[in-house]
Design a protein around this motif. Structure first.
Motif, mmCIF file in Angstrom:
data_model
loop_
_atom_site.group_PDB
_atom_site.id
_atom_site.type_symbol
_atom_site.label_atom_id
_atom_site.label_comp_id
_atom_site.label_asym_id
_atom_site.label_seq_id
_atom_site.Cartn_x
_atom_site.Cartn_y
_atom_site.Cartn_z
ATOM 1 N N GLY A 111 17.080 -1.208 24.850
ATOM 2 C CA GLY A 111 15.715 -0.714 24.495
ATOM 3 C C GLY A 111 15.481 -1.473 22.853
ATOM 4 N N PRO A 112 15.003 -2.636 23.078
ATOM 5 C CA PRO A 112 15.328 -3.193 21.753
ATOM 6 C C PRO A 112 14.569 -2.396 21.011
ATOM 7 N N GLY A 113 14.534 -2.759 19.860
ATOM 8 C CA GLY A 113 14.150 -2.083 18.387
ATOM 9 C C GLY A 113 12.401 -3.672 18.150
ATOM 10 N N ASN A 132 15.949 -8.669 34.688
ATOM 11 C CA ASN A 132 15.265 -8.396 34.433
ATOM 12 C C ASN A 132 14.489 -8.328 32.921
ATOM 13 N N ASN A 133 14.024 -9.369 32.208
ATOM 14 C CA ASN A 133 13.737 -9.285 30.738
ATOM 15 C C ASN A 133 12.523 -9.672 30.932
ATOM 16 N N ALA A 134 11.863 -10.433 31.244
ATOM 17 C CA ALA A 134 10.042 -10.371 31.516
ATOM 18 C C ALA A 134 9.165 -9.341 30.795
ATOM 19 N N MET A 159 15.144 -4.950 30.571
ATOM 20 C CA MET A 159 15.110 -4.883 29.828
ATOM 21 C C MET A 159 14.163 -4.239 29.547
ATOM 22 N N SER A 160 13.929 -2.597 28.370
ATOM 23 C CA SER A 160 13.229 -1.415 28.028
ATOM 24 C C SER A 160 12.537 -1.734 26.606
ATOM 25 N N SER A 161 12.583 -0.909 26.197
ATOM 26 C CA SER A 161 12.370 -0.859 24.714
ATOM 27 C C SER A 161 13.045 0.552 24.099
ATOM 28 N N VAL A 162 12.490 0.509 22.743
ATOM 29 C CA VAL A 162 12.385 1.443 22.417
ATOM 30 C C VAL A 162 11.098 2.686 22.004
ATOM 31 N N THR A 204 15.154 -13.423 34.080
ATOM 32 C CA THR A 204 13.766 -13.475 33.818
ATOM 33 C C THR A 204 13.557 -13.773 32.605
ATOM 34 N N GLY A 205 11.694 -14.948 32.739
ATOM 35 C CA GLY A 205 11.737 -15.004 31.305
ATOM 36 C C GLY A 205 12.433 -15.577 30.544
ATOM 37 N N GLY A 206 12.948 -16.034 30.592
ATOM 38 C CA GLY A 206 14.021 -17.246 29.807
ATOM 39 C C GLY A 206 13.668 -17.912 28.766
HETATM 40 P P1 NAD Z 1 8.410 -13.090 24.645
HETATM 41 O O1 NAD Z 1 6.872 -12.571 24.667
HETATM 42 O O2 NAD Z 1 8.747 -14.000 23.586
HETATM 43 O O3 NAD Z 1 9.327 -13.599 25.606
HETATM 44 C C1 NAD Z 1 8.871 -12.190 27.582
HETATM 45 C C2 NAD Z 1 9.393 -13.921 28.582
HETATM 46 O O4 NAD Z 1 7.979 -13.166 29.749
HETATM 47 C C3 NAD Z 1 7.956 -15.452 27.910
HETATM 48 O O5 NAD Z 1 9.044 -16.320 28.431
HETATM 49 C C4 NAD Z 1 7.163 -14.905 29.323
HETATM 50 O O6 NAD Z 1 7.072 -16.026 30.079
HETATM 51 C C5 NAD Z 1 7.721 -14.613 30.783
HETATM 52 N N1 NAD Z 1 6.393 -13.617 31.145
HETATM 53 C C6 NAD Z 1 6.156 -12.217 31.120
HETATM 54 N N2 NAD Z 1 5.661 -12.641 32.423
HETATM 55 C C7 NAD Z 1 6.369 -13.139 33.078
HETATM 56 C C8 NAD Z 1 5.520 -13.622 34.786
HETATM 57 N N3 NAD Z 1 4.921 -12.858 35.181
HETATM 58 N N4 NAD Z 1 6.912 -14.261 35.333
HETATM 59 C C9 NAD Z 1 7.694 -14.421 34.309
HETATM 60 N N5 NAD Z 1 7.907 -14.927 33.581
HETATM 61 C C10 NAD Z 1 7.084 -13.904 33.049
HETATM 62 O O7 NAD Z 1 8.466 -11.762 24.385
HETATM 63 P P2 NAD Z 1 10.546 -11.113 23.681
HETATM 64 O O8 NAD Z 1 9.989 -10.453 22.159
HETATM 65 O O9 NAD Z 1 11.755 -12.290 24.051
HETATM 66 O O10 NAD Z 1 10.355 -10.337 25.266
HETATM 67 C C11 NAD Z 1 11.281 -9.703 26.030
HETATM 68 C C12 NAD Z 1 11.670 -8.447 26.435
HETATM 69 O O11 NAD Z 1 11.850 -7.479 25.426
HETATM 70 C C13 NAD Z 1 10.489 -7.704 26.809
HETATM 71 O O12 NAD Z 1 10.381 -6.949 28.259
HETATM 72 C C14 NAD Z 1 9.714 -6.472 25.297
HETATM 73 O O13 NAD Z 1 9.093 -6.049 26.662
HETATM 74 C C15 NAD Z 1 10.883 -6.505 24.891
HETATM 75 N N6 NAD Z 1 11.138 -6.230 24.277
HETATM 76 C C16 NAD Z 1 11.053 -7.148 23.049
HETATM 77 C C17 NAD Z 1 11.306 -6.201 21.597
HETATM 78 C C18 NAD Z 1 10.392 -7.374 20.438
HETATM 79 O O14 NAD Z 1 10.104 -6.899 19.999
HETATM 80 N N7 NAD Z 1 10.730 -8.666 20.761
HETATM 81 C C19 NAD Z 1 10.886 -5.074 21.718
HETATM 82 C C20 NAD Z 1 11.358 -4.281 22.384
HETATM 83 C C21 NAD Z 1 11.427 -4.830 23.523
#
Ligand code: NAD
Length: 261
Positions: free
Chosen positions: A187-189, A91-93, A143-146, A13-15
């Motif tokens: 849990g990404p940072g 489950n990444n979105a 996909m969680s988080s710190v 998801t969110g790919g």
């Molecule tokens: P990003 O904003 O680059 O990508 C997020 C993706 O989720 C996008 O493609 C967006 O379109 C999609 N999305 C959002 N709402 C949606 C919905 N309702 N339906 C379908 N898709 C949807 O963010 P990222 O940094 O790649 O983050 C991905 C995951 O990693 C998230 O869950 C985020 O909380 C987690 N995360 C990221 C970081 C970081 O530093 N980047 C740190 C901790 C956790």
């Protein structure tokens, strides 16, 4: 590369960008078949399809809002109809926005919870139901988080959603463990993705963030994708219910790093 991943079917998801796109691309390198979900960025999702095909995998881009009940059904059906099954569901979105809690509109709270937590529930429910009814030892990665562990002022909704993901992840891992279904979280940072683009473009904010990372570098989406590939593979076959932090040590109380305290 993990030989057992070849020809396995995954939903991400969110790919269309960031971490999700990197996981999709990595699954392509593993020669998997991937349903790449996007909400609005078709161009990014098509780019991910091309990356996967160039790497020897198969892929299809599918529009769906994962915060709605129909979204998960659409994605499951895309996996079954195009690739004949499902092995791995990621489950990444997710999303975030900064707002002081005393001023937080209910709509902001609900949007973040709906995407980050309810979306994880809906995706997991669809995958688990398929695994149970088809007696399949499937794999779920959340996909969680710190911030399932570290409080984050200005992001109370986000921290609450990721704290919810932590216990949801652990609970369903336990609930389905005796069927051979494995469920883990990552849990990404601080990772270099569009969610952080503005923050890391500002030198002061970038340096403030690096202060919180003992390894003194911002992570790449590929660092997270490598963890996802390992969790999806049989190399982690005795691992379930964990959160694997990919954070350069951010969860290690970095203010103690130089012998302070
Ligand atoms: P990003 O904003 O680059 O990508 C997020 C993706 O989720 C996008 O493609 C967006 O379109 C999609 N999305 C959002 N709402 C949606 C919905 N309702 N339906 C379908 N898709 C949807 O963010 P990222 O940094 O790649 O983050 C991905 C995951 O990693 C998230 O869950 C985020 O909380 C987690 N995360 C990221 C970081 C970081 O530093 N980047 C740190 C901790 C956790």
């Amino acid at each position: 590369m993990y030989a057992d991943l070849k020809n396995k079917v995954a939903v991400v998801t969110g790919g269309s960008k960031g971490i999700g796109q990197a996981i999709a691309a990595r699954f392509g390198q593993e020669h998997m078949s991937v349903v790449i979900n996007y909400r609005s960025d078709k161009t990014g999702a098509d780019e991910a399809v091309k990356m996967i095909e160039a790497n020897g995998g198969q892929a299809i881009a599918v529009q769906a809002d994962i915060s709605e009940e129909a979204g998960a059904t659409t994605l499951l059906n895309a996996a079954l109809n195009n690739f004949g099954g499902l092995d791995v569901w990621v489950n990444n979105a997710g999303m975030e926005n900064r707002v002081a809690t005393n001023e937080m509109p209910l709509a902001d709270w609900q949007r973040v919870l709906n995407i980050n937590l309810t979306g994880v529930f809906l995706g997991s429910r669809a995958a688990l139901d398929y695994f149970v009814k088809n007696d399949k030892q499937g794999n779920i990665i959340n996909m969680s988080s710190v911030h399932e562990q570290i409080p984050w002022p200005g992001f109370a909704h986000y921290a609450a959603s990721k704290g919810g993901v932590k216990l949801f992840n652990e609970t369903i891992a336990m609930e389905y463990a005796n069927r051979g279904v494995r469920v883990n979280a990552i849990g990404p940072g601080a990772i270099n993705t569009p969610i952080n683009a503005e923050k890391f473009a500002d030198k002061t904010q970038l340096n403030d963030t690096l202060e919180m990372v003992p390894m003194k570098r911002i992570g790449d989406p590929e660092d997270v994708a490598a963890a996802a590939a390992w969790l999806a593979s049989d190399q982690s076959s005795y691992v379930t219910g964990v959160t694997l932090f990919v954070d350069g040590g951010m969860t290690l109380y970095p203010s103690f790093q130089n012998g302070k305290g």
